[in-house]
Scaffold this motif. Structure first.
Motif, PDB file in Angstrom:
ATOM      1  N   ASP A 285       0.834  -1.206   0.000  1.00  0.00           N
ATOM      2  CA  ASP A 285       0.000   0.000   0.000  1.00  0.00           C
ATOM      3  C   ASP A 285       0.866   1.253   0.000  1.00  0.00           C
ATOM      4  N   PHE A 286       1.932   1.219   0.785  1.00  0.00           N
ATOM      5  CA  PHE A 286       2.849   2.354   0.847  1.00  0.00           C
ATOM      6  C   PHE A 286       3.459   2.626  -0.531  1.00  0.00           C
ATOM      7  N   LEU A 287       3.890   1.570  -1.210  1.00  0.00           N
ATOM      8  CA  LEU A 287       4.469   1.729  -2.544  1.00  0.00           C
ATOM      9  C   LEU A 287       3.439   2.314  -3.519  1.00  0.00           C
ATOM     10  N   ALA A 288       2.213   1.828  -3.427  1.00  0.00           N
ATOM     11  CA  ALA A 288       1.176   2.311  -4.340  1.00  0.00           C
ATOM     12  C   ALA A 288       0.856   3.780  -4.079  1.00  0.00           C
ATOM     13  N   GLU A 289       0.807   4.152  -2.813  1.00  0.00           N
ATOM     14  CA  GLU A 289       0.483   5.542  -2.458  1.00  0.00           C
ATOM     15  C   GLU A 289       1.585   6.505  -2.897  1.00  0.00           C
ATOM     16  N   ARG A 290       2.849   6.091  -2.776  1.00  0.00           N
ATOM     17  CA  ARG A 290       3.963   6.987  -3.104  1.00  0.00           C
ATOM     18  C   ARG A 290       4.296   6.981  -4.584  1.00  0.00           C
ATOM     19  N   GLY A 291       4.012   5.877  -5.251  1.00  0.00           N
ATOM     20  CA  GLY A 291       4.097   5.809  -6.695  1.00  0.00           C
ATOM     21  C   GLY A 291       5.432   6.197  -7.290  1.00  0.00           C
ATOM     22  N   ARG A 292       5.349   6.972  -8.372  1.00  0.00           N
ATOM     23  CA  ARG A 292       6.518   7.328  -9.170  1.00  0.00           C
ATOM     24  C   ARG A 292       7.566   8.075  -8.352  1.00  0.00           C
ATOM     25  N   ALA A 293       7.130   8.957  -7.468  1.00  0.00           N
ATOM     26  CA  ALA A 293       8.076   9.780  -6.703  1.00  0.00           C
ATOM     27  C   ALA A 293       9.000   8.906  -5.866  1.00  0.00           C
ATOM     28  N   GLU A 295       9.640   5.651  -6.368  1.00  0.00           N
ATOM     29  CA  GLU A 295      10.473   4.832  -7.248  1.00  0.00           C
ATOM     30  C   GLU A 295      11.667   5.629  -7.763  1.00  0.00           C
ATOM     31  N   ASP A 296      11.433   6.899  -8.115  1.00  0.00           N
ATOM     32  CA  ASP A 296      12.534   7.738  -8.581  1.00  0.00           C
ATOM     33  C   ASP A 296      13.575   7.942  -7.485  1.00  0.00           C
ATOM     34  N   HIS A 297      13.110   8.214  -6.280  1.00  0.00           N
ATOM     35  CA  HIS A 297      14.043   8.436  -5.170  1.00  0.00           C
ATOM     36  C   HIS A 297      14.863   7.181  -4.892  1.00  0.00           C
ATOM     37  N   ALA A 298      14.200   6.041  -4.840  1.00  0.00           N
ATOM     38  CA  ALA A 298      14.909   4.789  -4.569  1.00  0.00           C
ATOM     39  C   ALA A 298      15.851   4.425  -5.717  1.00  0.00           C
ATOM     40  N   ASP A 331      18.277  -4.915 -14.619  1.00  0.00           N
ATOM     41  CA  ASP A 331      19.436  -5.299 -13.813  1.00  0.00           C
ATOM     42  C   ASP A 331      18.919  -5.804 -12.468  1.00  0.00           C
ATOM     43  N   ASP A 332      19.027  -7.111 -12.234  1.00  0.00           N
ATOM     44  CA  ASP A 332      18.451  -7.702 -11.021  1.00  0.00           C
ATOM     45  C   ASP A 332      19.064  -7.107  -9.751  1.00  0.00           C
ATOM     46  N   GLU A 333      20.360  -6.872  -9.782  1.00  0.00           N
ATOM     47  CA  GLU A 333      21.009  -6.334  -8.586  1.00  0.00           C
ATOM     48  C   GLU A 333      20.504  -4.931  -8.272  1.00  0.00           C
ATOM     49  N   LEU A 334      20.381  -4.088  -9.295  1.00  0.00           N
ATOM     50  CA  LEU A 334      19.862  -2.739  -9.078  1.00  0.00           C
ATOM     51  C   LEU A 334      18.393  -2.776  -8.658  1.00  0.00           C
ATOM     52  N   THR A 335      17.627  -3.677  -9.253  1.00  0.00           N
ATOM     53  CA  THR A 335      16.215  -3.802  -8.873  1.00  0.00           C
ATOM     54  C   THR A 335      16.081  -4.133  -7.391  1.00  0.00           C
ATOM     55  N   ALA A 336      16.940  -5.026  -6.899  1.00  0.00           N
ATOM     56  CA  ALA A 336      16.908  -5.389  -5.476  1.00  0.00           C
ATOM     57  C   ALA A 336      17.277  -4.197  -4.601  1.00  0.00           C
ATOM     58  N   ARG A 337      18.218  -3.380  -5.063  1.00  0.00           N
ATOM     59  CA  ARG A 337      18.607  -2.206  -4.268  1.00  0.00           C
ATOM     60  C   ARG A 337      17.503  -1.151  -4.276  1.00  0.00           C
ATOM     61  N   VAL A 338      16.789  -1.035  -5.376  1.00  0.00           N
ATOM     62  CA  VAL A 338      15.650  -0.106  -5.397  1.00  0.00           C
ATOM     63  C   VAL A 338      14.620  -0.540  -4.364  1.00  0.00           C
ATOM     64  N   ASP A 339      14.328  -1.838  -4.313  1.00  0.00           N
ATOM     65  CA  ASP A 339      13.378  -2.338  -3.308  1.00  0.00           C
ATOM     66  C   ASP A 339      13.902  -2.084  -1.894  1.00  0.00           C
ATOM     67  N   PHE A 340      15.194  -2.256  -1.689  1.00  0.00           N
ATOM     68  CA  PHE A 340      15.803  -1.998  -0.378  1.00  0.00           C
ATOM     69  C   PHE A 340      15.550  -0.563   0.050  1.00  0.00           C
ATOM     70  N   HIS A 341      15.785   0.390  -0.844  1.00  0.00           N
ATOM     71  CA  HIS A 341      15.618   1.799  -0.479  1.00  0.00           C
ATOM     72  C   HIS A 341      14.139   2.178  -0.346  1.00  0.00           C
ATOM     73  N   CYS A 342      13.279   1.540  -1.107  1.00  0.00           N
ATOM     74  CA  CYS A 342      11.835   1.748  -0.905  1.00  0.00           C
ATOM     75  C   CYS A 342      11.419   1.266   0.480  1.00  0.00           C
ATOM     76  N   ARG A 343      11.942   0.109   0.868  1.00  0.00           N
ATOM     77  CA  ARG A 343      11.583  -0.427   2.182  1.00  0.00           C
ATOM     78  C   ARG A 343      12.095   0.481   3.301  1.00  0.00           C
ATOM     79  N   LEU A 344      13.283   1.064   3.128  1.00  0.00           N
ATOM     80  CA  LEU A 344      13.798   1.985   4.145  1.00  0.00           C
ATOM     81  C   LEU A 344      12.883   3.195   4.296  1.00  0.00           C
ATOM     82  N   ALA A 345      12.379   3.707   3.176  1.00  0.00           N
ATOM     83  CA  ALA A 345      11.448   4.839   3.249  1.00  0.00           C
ATOM     84  C   ALA A 345      10.191   4.452   4.026  1.00  0.00           C
ATOM     85  N   TRP A 346       9.703   3.261   3.799  1.00  0.00           N
ATOM     86  CA  TRP A 346       8.511   2.769   4.513  1.00  0.00           C
ATOM     87  C   TRP A 346       8.795   2.608   6.003  1.00  0.00           C
TER      88      TRP A 346
END
Length: 711
Positions: A285-293, A295-298, A331-346
């Protein structure tokens, strides 16, 4: 005159008045450079003429301005009156409802879309902001604490104050002393990499918080770490304990980079713990609410780990957020790091919510006051993600004044007013909505920036800058709307050079100002300390700020000695000391005369209490106590004009002798309790625990002197 006319059309000043009766002309080269940053070519007379012609044609062809503002106190919401007869109008509200025609009275508060079609075939669209008349007002007078969160370490924090400490501080201050709020420094995300800029006022992103503030042990997944990772966890805990002890017991400075290194290791361990079904749903839900902004930050954070934070030097396909996203997803490694930084924001958002809840449960009438920095780092996440919204080659600063003859360049790219208007102020709206989610109030640094900012072209001195004007009605309308939705107060830091009418307009919209004791004098007359009853009501009254000497340092003259040691005094030491002593003497004499210093001068702690008794006697809607003042700390958190000469933004709160104090020691300090007892009359009227939270009253305004306020 032709260049001046073109500059006026785009809100660029060709002259300014640093003081009454004094006019300074802006160099033509500056005007040309600033217009260029707005995509207006003014490099030759022919280019100026062409740009004027283009502006005239655009005005003639335009049916609606990019953004329309309507205030609830201006009567019924009506369409523009200068449209051609027979123009058809259609409004789509932010909820998706459609209103046809000229009857806009049913339109609710919000951000809507207007489409117009003229009989001659011209069409146009506009964003319509329908705003409440004012931001929420304080329900009653309150006092509270002002603190730099990183400086308030507890026996549980990892080398700097964190959101667990903020929760404890708010709960203790509200329940024990009846405090109505705790104001903290900006908690924005810092520019990644080491060494990072320690200033919280030059962040990578203002929209997203920095996970360095996380209390690791409070993350639910911490308790479910698999056995094979526990040795690594124990090693992290040992390093964290060493960081804490170095600061609190060994006199080391706060090392944000070292703290982040330890916390990052811990968070990567926690990333191995699978979220439970409920937590996973919450995260989605957090990811959906924050959306593009988000994803760009992460994405920026992930790319900065690989390529460094100077995004202008990244491979070309990564410099644009849209093309970068495609690269990252492959890039699987970068994709995992994007998820990591999204989770930190949450995770950080959840702990911000917990701190806000603790303040409410403690009966705070306002709660946590968050701080909005005036801008962002040019190499940071926001500047990368919203390149369209920032003026390339420009920096925000301040013109020369009585305190800084060379002016100031803060190194922060300004928002483009034209881009903001064209987007319906979407970046600004998103920023405010995010910051206000868990805020009882929002302090806006350099609130005058809602009206105009001093732009300095790259490579030029601050003296060669100029003012660029923003649509203050739209900026205030968005602010009022988002604050209304969050039931949050707004505090404007309005120290420094403030053009006539700004404080009055802010007060009309319910924005509280900032009044600092040492600046409150009768500047238009005798120069005497301003009587308490002459202070404005619509303000937060304080004795000092993070950019100024502590009250103990001011009373003792230690701040003059410090500036002398660092070579910052512009005059003779003896003369500076005499002037400072005379100013302090004026105030102490006045405090005695008012009966606020029964102990008489000479007792520093008693004098600090007298200063705060005076603040309480003013009609200020809110009174703030700088937390270091409560324990006699003599060191400023930030000393303007210094970089590596002074440990700005890296000092823990300390006692009079410079000995760092933990949060537990602060809470037990007799000196602190004696100072906060001054506010017993306000504490008696605190909200019942669990019923407080931000909304609330104030009116009036007054002029103020030039200010020593730097960023």
């Amino acid at each position: 005159m032709t260049l001046a006319r073109l500059a006026e059309l785009h809100g660029v000043a060709t002259a300014y008045e640093p003081s009454e009766g004094v006019t300074v002309q802006v160099p033509d080269a500056t005007v040309v450079a600033v217009l260029g940053a707005l995509d207006v070519d003014a490099t030759t007379p022919e280019a100026v003429a062409a740009a004027l012609g283009a502006a005239r044609r655009a005005t003639e062809d335009r049916l609606l301005p990019p953004t329309l503002v309507r205030w609830r106190d201006d009567g019924p919401v009506r369409p523009p009156e200068d449209l051609p007869p027979g123009t058809r109008l259609r409004v789509t509200t932010e909820e998706g409802e459609v209103v046809e025609g000229l009857d806009w009275q049913p339109l609710p508060l919000g951000v809507h879309r207007v489409e117009a079609l003229a009989p001659d075939g011209r069409a146009g669209g506009s964003t319509l902001i329908v705003a409440p008349a004012r931001v929420p007002r304080p329900e009653r007078r309150v006092f509270g604490l002002l603190a730099q969160l990183y400086s308030v370490l507890s026996s549980r924090s990892w080398g700097m104050g964190d959101l667990g400490d903020l929760r404890e501080l708010a709960s203790w201050a509200g329940r024990t002393h009846g405090a109505g709020f705790v104001q903290v420094n900006p908690l924005h995300a810092a520019v990644p990499g080491a060494p990072t800029d320690p200033s919280p006022y030059r962040p990578s992103s203002r929209r997203f918080p920095d996970p360095v503030h996380l209390r690791i042990e409070d993350i639910p997944e911490y308790g479910f770490l698999a056995p094979e990772y526990r040795d690594a966890r124990d090693a992290v805990l040992a390093d964290a304990a060493e960081l804490r002890e170095r600061v609190l017991r060994k006199g080391a400075l706060i090392d944000r980079d070292a703290v982040w290194d330890v916390k990052r290791r811990a968070l990567e361990l926690l990333q191995t713990v699978e979220l439970g079904p409920g937590r996973r749903a919450e995260y989605r839900d957090f990811l959906a609410e924050r959306g593009r902004a988000l994803e760009d930050h992460a994405t920026y954070c992930a790319l900065a780990e690989r390529h460094g934070h100077h995004w202008r030097s990244w491979p070309e396909e990564l410099r644009d957020p849209r093309s970068a996203t495609a690269v990252v997803r492959a890039d699987d490694e970068l994709t995992a790091r994007v998820d990591f930084h999204c989770r930190l924001a949450w995770l950080t958002d959840r702990q911000l919510a917990a701190a806000a809840e603790a303040a409410r449960e403690a009966g705070m009438a306002v709660g946590i006051v968050h701080d909005l920095a005036v801008g962002v780092h040019p190499d940071g996440s926001d500047a990368w993600a919203r390149q369209d919204a920032f003026a390339a080659g420009m920096s925000v600063g301040a013109p020369p004044d009585a305190f800084n003859a060379r002016g100031q360049d803060w190194g922060l790219p300004p928002w483009r007013p034209d881009a903001l208007a064209a987007s319906g102020y979407a970046p600004y709206r998103g920023l405010l909505r995010e910051l206000l989610r868990h805020a009882g109030a929002l302090r806006i640094d350099h609130v005058m920036g809602l009206f105009r900012l001093w732009w300095v072209p790259e490579g030029r001195e601050p003296t060669e800058g100029t003012y660029v004007r923003y649509d203050s009605e739209a900026m205030l309308a968005v602010l009022a709307l988002e604050a209304h939705r969050a039931s949050a107060l707004v505090i404007g830091e309005d120290l420094g050079t403030v053009e006539p009418g700004v404080r009055e307009r802010l007060a009309r919209r319910g924005v509280l100002g900032t009044s600092v004791l040492w600046f409150e004098r009768d500047w238009s007359g005798t120069g005497r300390p301003l009587a308490p009853e002459e202070w404005r009501t619509d303000c937060v009254a304080t004795a000092t700020t993070h950019d100024l000497p502590s009250t103990a340092a001011r009373l003792s003259g230690d701040h003059v000695a410090l500036r002398h040691r660092l070579g910052l005094l512009t005059g003779d030491l003896g003369r500076e000391r005499a002037l400072d002593a005379a100013e302090v003497g004026d105030w102490l004499t006045y405090l005695e005369r008012l009966g606020l210093l029964p102990e008489g001068p000479g007792d520093e702690e008693a004098e600090v209490r007298a200063v705060h008794r005076f603040l309480l006697r003013t009609p200020a809607a809110m009174v703030g106590v700088w937390l270091p003042d409560a324990v006699g700390d003599r060191r400023p958190q930030n000393l303007p004009g210094t970089w590596d000469q002074y440990p700005n933004w890296r000092l823990p709160v300390a006692g009079p002798e410079g000995q760092p104090m933990s949060l537990e020691e602060l809470a037990a300090s007799p000196r602190l309790h004696r100072l906060l007892s001054v506010f017993g009359s306000l504490a008696e009227h605190r909200a019942e625990p669990g019923t407080g939270a931000g909304a609330g009253s104030a009116a009036g305004s007054r002029t103020a002197p030039p200010d020593a306020r730097p960023v």
